[in-house]
Enzyme design. Sequence first.
Site, PDB file in Angstrom:
ATOM      1  N   ASP A 142      26.277  28.030  58.747  1.00 29.17           N
ATOM      2  CA  ASP A 142      25.147  27.184  59.136  1.00 29.17           C
ATOM      3  C   ASP A 142      24.837  27.204  60.632  1.00 29.17           C
ATOM      4  O   ASP A 142      24.093  26.364  61.122  1.00 29.17           O
ATOM      5  CB  ASP A 142      25.407  25.741  58.702  1.00 29.17           C
ATOM      6  CG  ASP A 142      26.608  25.120  59.403  1.00 29.17           C
ATOM      7  OD1 ASP A 142      27.450  25.872  59.907  1.00 29.17           O
ATOM      8  OD2 ASP A 142      26.689  23.885  59.444  1.00 29.17           O
ATOM      9  N   GLU A 143      25.383  28.170  61.357  1.00 27.65           N
ATOM     10  CA  GLU A 143      25.196  28.144  62.810  1.00 27.65           C
ATOM     11  C   GLU A 143      25.286  29.554  63.382  1.00 27.65           C
ATOM     12  O   GLU A 143      26.086  30.372  62.923  1.00 27.65           O
ATOM     13  CB  GLU A 143      26.293  27.265  63.421  1.00 27.65           C
ATOM     14  CG  GLU A 143      26.098  26.931  64.881  1.00 27.65           C
ATOM     15  CD  GLU A 143      27.094  25.878  65.339  1.00 27.65           C
ATOM     16  OE1 GLU A 143      26.895  25.335  66.430  1.00 27.65           O
ATOM     17  OE2 GLU A 143      28.076  25.615  64.615  1.00 27.65           O
TER      18      GLU A 143
END
Length: 354
Positions: free
Chosen positions: A94-95
């Site tokens: 997610d990053e």
Amino acid sequence: MDAFYASVEQMDNPELKGKPLAVGGGGKRGVVSAASYEARVFGVRSAMPGFTARKLCPDLIFVRPRYDRYQEISSKIRKIFFDYTDLVEPLSLDEAYLDVTENKKGHPSATLLAQEIRKRILDEVGLTASAGISINKFIAKVASDYNKPNGQKTVNPEEVIEFLEDLDVKKFYGVGKVTQAKMYSMGIYTGKDLKTKSEEFLTEHFGKSGGHYYRIVRGVHQSAVKPNRERKSLAAERTFSENISSEIYMLERLENIAEELQKRLKRSKVAGRTVTLKIKYSDFSLQTRSKTLPYYVSDADILLETAKELLYQEKMKNSVRLLGISLSNLNTGKKNEKKKEEDEVEIIQLRFDF
């Protein structure tokens, strides 16, 4: 991404939208992997025990994680990133860091690019994202949390020093709770306080990290965006609802863990040589046992047999609450290029079902 796992679950199940949600286990031994923003209002956070989360928020809804689904969504988001630059360094599902100094759109404004990327993620995937924009990875990371959720923060070159001086040290990426408490005890509450300390002082009290703190508070962080970030290891583990003292039961659990790890290795298309067994006892003490094999493996049967050997290596100190298997010394990166052909032969021999 904003509360990624929880947001995916709310997107896939509209009945969960607007409700306090936790991804993870809600039982006596369960742990929160991610919490929706509705749950965070009550103080629910990732890595929190499930029973604690339920006390804080009695109406909290727990759902089991679906890592295959999160991987699928993450891949769609990364495809969007690569429309703008090839310099993408994923930190997790997610990053990621993006270097857009020279981008495929020829756009001079990183701020407007971030807005465009976030809009595309929302339109094409259905989720909100937040962004930080600045002169290096450290400041961009800190800035990305500034206007969450669904926001962004730009720290221009001339604003960097003031931004860092005003920042609470607990918001410095890499400063955990222990370091935060130690800094507070020394009267270091903000970046401005940190900046008054010499590099010698910080190194004396914080070791090698002291030099890092000395540089970052002055806006210096030389780490480049590395698009081919090398994975160090892959692991799978399970926390049990009841303590286990029987080795027979432990072997049953290890079989499931080995199968899950094989799936993750298959998705990542890697194999490794060092198998590590992780044991957390009922008194919360932690023990690891490792063995390095002469060949690369990714097959569940071989992982299980090696883990079994490590399990019987010495007598258990206590009943067990968690078991895990990890594989490191992976066949990734430049150090293995010379052995590529040899490794591929070994992998094909061992990964029969791939």
